[in-house]
Design a protein around this motif. Structure first.
Motif, PDB file in Angstrom:
ATOM      1  N   LYS A   1       0.876  -1.170   0.000  1.00 15.27           N
ATOM      2  CA  LYS A   1       0.000   0.000   0.000  1.00 15.27           C
ATOM      3  C   LYS A   1       0.909   1.214   0.000  1.00 15.27           C
ATOM      4  O   LYS A   1       1.857   1.289   0.790  1.00 15.27           O
ATOM      5  CB  LYS A   1      -0.905   0.029   1.238  1.00 15.27           C
ATOM      6  CG  LYS A   1      -1.867  -1.128   1.313  1.00 15.27           C
ATOM      7  CD  LYS A   1      -2.978  -0.961   0.314  1.00 15.27           C
ATOM      8  CE  LYS A   1      -4.020  -2.056   0.498  1.00 15.27           C
ATOM      9  NZ  LYS A   1      -5.006  -2.036  -0.572  1.00 15.27           N
TER      10      LYS A   1
ATOM     11  N   HIS B   1       1.224   5.406   0.249  1.00 15.96           N
ATOM     12  CA  HIS B   1       0.638   6.698   0.616  1.00 15.96           C
ATOM     13  C   HIS B   1       1.674   7.751   0.235  1.00 15.96           C
ATOM     14  O   HIS B   1       2.820   7.702   0.681  1.00 15.96           O
ATOM     15  CB  HIS B   1       0.328   6.765   2.113  1.00 15.96           C
ATOM     16  CG  HIS B   1      -0.177   8.106   2.539  1.00 15.96           C
ATOM     17  ND1 HIS B   1      -1.466   8.535   2.293  1.00 15.96           N
ATOM     18  CD2 HIS B   1       0.446   9.140   3.160  1.00 15.96           C
ATOM     19  CE1 HIS B   1      -1.620   9.757   2.762  1.00 15.96           C
ATOM     20  NE2 HIS B   1      -0.471  10.153   3.298  1.00 15.96           N
TER      21      HIS B   1
ATOM     22  N   SER C   1      -2.430  14.427  -1.701  1.00 13.67           N
ATOM     23  CA  SER C   1      -2.090  13.113  -1.146  1.00 13.67           C
ATOM     24  C   SER C   1      -2.809  12.046  -1.949  1.00 13.67           C
ATOM     25  O   SER C   1      -3.893  12.283  -2.486  1.00 13.67           O
ATOM     26  CB  SER C   1      -2.429  13.021   0.342  1.00 13.67           C
ATOM     27  OG  SER C   1      -3.808  13.075   0.536  1.00 13.67           O
TER      28      SER C   1
ATOM     29  N   ASP D   1      -3.448   7.588  -2.169  1.00  9.08           N
ATOM     30  CA  ASP D   1      -3.334   6.238  -1.614  1.00  9.08           C
ATOM     31  C   ASP D   1      -3.570   5.273  -2.769  1.00  9.08           C
ATOM     32  O   ASP D   1      -4.626   5.322  -3.405  1.00  9.08           O
ATOM     33  CB  ASP D   1      -4.364   6.016  -0.503  1.00  9.08           C
ATOM     34  CG  ASP D   1      -4.033   6.834   0.735  1.00  9.08           C
ATOM     35  OD1 ASP D   1      -3.002   6.544   1.369  1.00  9.08           O
ATOM     36  OD2 ASP D   1      -4.788   7.763   1.052  1.00  9.08           O
TER      37      ASP D   1
END
Length: 146
Positions: free
Chosen positions: A10, A12, A27, A29
């Motif tokens: 994952k 970020h 930002s 994800d």
């Protein structure tokens, strides 16, 4: 990780761009992959922005140099940046109109990785010049977890 292995991760990513006194933050994800090949680590993912899918790859080599590639094949827009602590590094920005010279001046580069659980963080602060014009000051923070 073994000599040549790949793990789903994952990702970020936080970016902060300062241009002419204006600050813009983003930002993301995303799902990605952590790949180890020889002495280098690669973090790969697809960034989804404004209904576009952009391939992103970070390469961290044994010398501490980081390479960031955004974009795909030669006939598309592709940005290639290099970062090394306290150094200026030249590269290229491939646009549909041709290649533009790019220079990054890295003010901070911090890279950490942990084994249990597998995770890491990359922080880069840099100034970006395109065609000998300062575009802005950038800060990126990438965090990944397996």
């Amino acid at each position: 990780m073994t000599e040549k292995s790949s793990l789903p991760i994952k990702v970020h990513l936080e970016t902060q761009i300062t241009q002419e006194g204006q600050v813009e933050s983003h930002s993301f994800d995303e799902d990605g992959q952590l790949v180890k090949m020889g002495d280098s680590l690669y973090i790969r993912y697809i960034e989804h922005v404004d209904q576009q899918a952009i391939a992103v790859r970070f390469k961290i080599d044994a010398t501490g140099r980081v390479q960031l590639t955004r974009g795909a094949s030669k006939d598309e827009t592709q940005l290639l940046l290099y970062f090394k602590e306290a150094e200026q590094m030249a590269s290229v920005y491939q646009t549909q109109y041709g290649k533009l010279p790019v220079v990054t001046t890295t003010n901070q580069l911090v890279w950490t990785i942990k084994d249990q659980p597998l995770s890491g963080e990359l922080v880069v602060q840099y100034q970006l010049e395109i065609s000998q014009q300062v575009v802005g000051d950038y800060k990126l923070r990438l965090i990944f977890t397996a």
